[in-house]
Design an enzyme around this catalytic site. Structure first.
Site, PDB file in Angstrom:
ATOM      1  N   HIS A 137       0.869  -1.176   0.000  1.00 42.44           N
ATOM      2  CA  HIS A 137       0.000   0.000   0.000  1.00 42.44           C
ATOM      3  C   HIS A 137       0.910   1.230   0.000  1.00 42.44           C
ATOM      4  CE1 HIS A 137      -2.833   2.939   1.783  1.00 42.44           C
ATOM      5  NE2 HIS A 137      -3.791   2.132   1.407  1.00 42.44           N
ATOM      6  N   ASP A 214       2.960  -4.587   8.003  1.00 36.29           N
ATOM      7  CA  ASP A 214       1.750  -3.788   7.848  1.00 36.29           C
ATOM      8  C   ASP A 214       0.582  -4.758   8.002  1.00 36.29           C
ATOM      9  OD1 ASP A 214      -0.550  -2.659   6.831  1.00 36.29           O
ATOM     10  OD2 ASP A 214       0.419  -1.725   5.102  1.00 36.29           O
ATOM     11  N   GLN A 217      -4.608  -5.319   6.764  1.00 31.80           N
ATOM     12  CA  GLN A 217      -5.587  -6.238   6.171  1.00 31.80           C
ATOM     13  C   GLN A 217      -5.587  -7.608   6.842  1.00 31.80           C
ATOM     14  OE1 GLN A 217      -7.883  -5.394   4.145  1.00 31.80           O
ATOM     15  NE2 GLN A 217      -7.108  -3.367   3.644  1.00 31.80           N
ATOM     16  N   LYS A 240     -10.395  -1.000  10.403  1.00 29.70           N
ATOM     17  CA  LYS A 240     -10.443  -2.225   9.595  1.00 29.70           C
ATOM     18  C   LYS A 240     -10.786  -3.430  10.462  1.00 29.70           C
ATOM     19  CE  LYS A 240      -7.603  -0.334   6.123  1.00 29.70           C
ATOM     20  NZ  LYS A 240      -8.042   0.069   4.807  1.00 29.70           N
ATOM     21  N   CYS A 378      -4.711   2.317  -3.773  1.00 30.84           N
ATOM     22  CA  CYS A 378      -3.466   2.840  -3.175  1.00 30.84           C
ATOM     23  C   CYS A 378      -2.300   1.874  -3.371  1.00 30.84           C
ATOM     24  CB  CYS A 378      -3.634   3.174  -1.689  1.00 30.84           C
ATOM     25  SG  CYS A 378      -4.790   4.482  -1.379  1.00 30.84           S
TER      26      CYS A 378
END
Ligand code: PMP
Length: 420
Positions: A137, A214, A217, A240, A378
Site C-alpha cells: 500500500h 503492515d 488487512q 479495519k 493505493c
C-alpha cells in the site's frame, strides 16, 4: 446421506446461524439502497461497526468523559481506566508480551511514519537499504521514500509473480549487510495474498535485520500473534477491525521502542520539562504526545473484545468458505480475470472485465445496492505490475453471506449484458 455430507450439512447450518447472529450486531446492514438491501463488500477499505463499539464510545462520552492521565478527579480516573483497559484488550488481540508495547496512533499510516521517522531517521545513513515489496500500500512505500531522501538510504523491492505471490529467491538474495529494515504487508489489500511472513522474518533475523509488518488487512481476518511471528513492529488501523476511524496501533518490541527517540513532542510524552533540558516519559507515553483520541481508543478496545468473543476459528472458517465460493462462481464469468491467485489468501477478490471500465462496473453494482471498491487501491506500482489501471475489488467480512456473493455474481452478469 453418508456421514461426510451429513457433517458438512451440519457445519453449513451452524455457519449460517452464526452469520445471521453476527449480522444482527451491525445495524447498518439493514440499510436499503435503490430498493435493495445493502450488500457491503468494501470491507478492505473499512469495516462496518457493531453496536458494542458504538455503545462503548457513547458510554464513554455520556458517563466518563474527561482528559486522561493528568486528572485527580473521578471522571479523569474513570477515563484513564477505560483508556488503559482498551490497551490491554489490544495487547491480548495480538498477544503482545507487555501492554506498554501497544502505542496508540491514528492508524496504520501514522504507525509506519512513526517507525520511519523515529527508528529509521535516527539510525539509517547513506547507502543503507530498506526492503519493501511490490504489493505494498502507498502508506508502506511513501514514508520509506521520504526517509530515503532524508538520509540517503535506498529502497529495494521484492517482485510479485503472476499469481500475486512474493518472489522468495529475490527476497533471500536482497537480504544483506546493507539491509537495515524489512517492511512488508502481512496481507495484500489488493490481491488478498497472505505473505509467508513468519518465514520471511526468520530469514531477516538470520541477518539481524528487524521486520515491520503492515497488518492493516490481516488484523480482522487472521489470528495475529506478534510473539509467535517474532516481528519487531506491527501496524494496524482500528477501522479495519470493526472499530472507529482515526485510531490505530503500533506494536513494537519493548527494547526497540525504548531505544527510539520520540516521534512528536508535547504534553504527556515528557516526565520533566525545563528550558535547558527535557526528559521523556516511559513507554508507551513517550510516543503518545498530546490529548489522544480517547473515545477512539475505547471504541477500538470494544472492537478487539468483540473479535476475541467470536474467535478467529469461526471467522477464518467462514471467510475462507466465502472466498472459495466466490472465486469459483466468479471465475466462470466469460471475460473476467481475477487479479491475485495466490495459494494462501484472505477474502479479497480483485478482478477486471474485458471491455468494461472498473468504475462503470462499480457504478452499476452500486445501483444494485452492492458496495465494492474500484480503482488502484493505493497500490499503483502493483497495478502497473499487472498491466491494469484499476480493478474492481470485493472484500469480505464476517457478516457477509453466500447469498450476497450470489447477488454479486448475478450483477456482474447483468452489467455485461447492459454494456454489451
Ligand atoms: N496498509 C494496507 C495494506 C491497507 O489496506 C491500508 C488501508 N487501505 C493502509 C495500509 C492504510 O491504513 P490507514 O489509511 O487506516 O492508515
Amino acid at each position: 446421506m453418508n456421514a461426510h455430507t451429513h457433517s458438512s450439512l451440519e457445519s453449513d447450518i451452524k455457519n449460517h446461524l452464526n452469520v445471521q447472529r453476527w449480522r444482527h450486531d451491525f445495524p447498518i446492514l439493514q440499510t436499503r439502497l435503490y430498493g435493495k438491501t445493502l450488500v457491503y463488500l468494501d470491507n478492505a477499505a473499512t469495516t462496518q461497526k457493531p453496536y458494542t463499539v458504538m455503545e462503548a464510545e457513547n458510554h464513554y462520552y455520556r458517563y466518563d468523559n474527561a482528559n486522561v492521565h493528568r486528572g485527580i478527579h473521578t471522571l479523569s480516573q474513570r477515563a484513564t481506566e477505560a483508556f488503559e483497559y482498551a490497551r490491554v484488550a489490544l495487547q491480548h488481540l495480538i498477544n503482545a508480551q507487555y501492554a506498554h508495547e501497544i502505542i496508540f496512533v491514528r492508524g496504520t499510516t501514522e504507525a509506519i511514519n512513526l517507525v520511519a521517522q523515529s527508528y529509521g531517521r535516527s539510525r539509517f545513513k547513506a547507502g543503507d537499504e530498506i526492503i519493501v515489496s511490490g504489493m505494498e500500500h502507498h502508506s508502506n512505500i511513501v514514508p520509506w521514500q521520504m526517509l530515503c531522501k532524508q538520509v540517503g538510504a535506498i529502497l529495494r523491492v521484492i517482485p510479485v509473480d503472476d499469481a500475486g505471490e512474493l518472489d522468495r529467491n529475490t527476497y533471500d538474495a536482497l537480504l544483506c549487510q546493507r539491509t537495515k529494515l524489512v517492511a512488508i504487508t502481512h496481507v495484500s489489500n489488493t490481491l488478498g495474498t497472505i505473505n509467508p511472513v513468519k518465514r520471511m522474518i526468520d530469514a531477516a533475523h538470520a541477518h539481524h535485520i528487524p521486520v515491520l509488518l503492515d497488518g492493516a488487512q490481516a488484523i480482522a481476518h487472521l489470528p495475529v500473534d506478534v510473539q509467535d511471528l517474532d516481528c519487531d513492529f506491527y501496524a494496524f488501523s482500528g477501522h479495519k477491525l470493526y472499530g472507529p476511524t482515526g485510531i490505530g496501533v503500533l506494536y513494537g518490541k519493548s527494547a526497540l521502542l525504548d531505544d527510539m527517540p520520540p516521534y512528536q513532542g508535547g504534553g504527556d510524552m515528557i516526565s520533566s520539562v525545563s528550558f535547558e533540558a527535557t526528559t521523556y516519559n516511559k513507554l508507551p507515553y513517550k510516543f503518545e504526545a498530546g490529548t489522544p483520541n480517547i473515545a477512539g481508543v475505547v471504541g477500538v478496545g470494544a472492537a478487539a473484545n468483540y473479535l476475541n468473543s467470536i474467535g478467529f476459528d469461526a471467522i477464518v472458517g467462514h471467510e475462507q468458505a466465502l472466498l472459495r465460493y466466490a472465486t469459483e462462481l466468479i471465475s466462470e464469468i466469460p471475460g473476467l480475470r481475477i487479479i491475485g491467485n495466490a495459494s494462501n489468501k484472505t477474502g479479497i477478490l480483485s478482478f477486471v472485465l474485458q471491455g468494461l471500465h472498473p468504475h462503470d462496473i462499480g457504478t452499476f453494482l452500486d445501483r444494485q445496492g452492492i458496495a465494492v471498491r474500484t480503482g488502484h487501491h493505493c497500490t499503483m506500482p502493483l497495478m502497473e505490475r499487472f498491466g491494469v489501471p484499476a480493478t474492481v475489488r470485493a472484500s469480505f467480512a464476517l457478516y457477509n453471506t453466500i447469498s450476497e456473493v450470489d447477488k454479486l455474481a448475478e450483477a456482474i452478469y447483468q452489467v455485461k449484458e447492459v454494456f454489451k
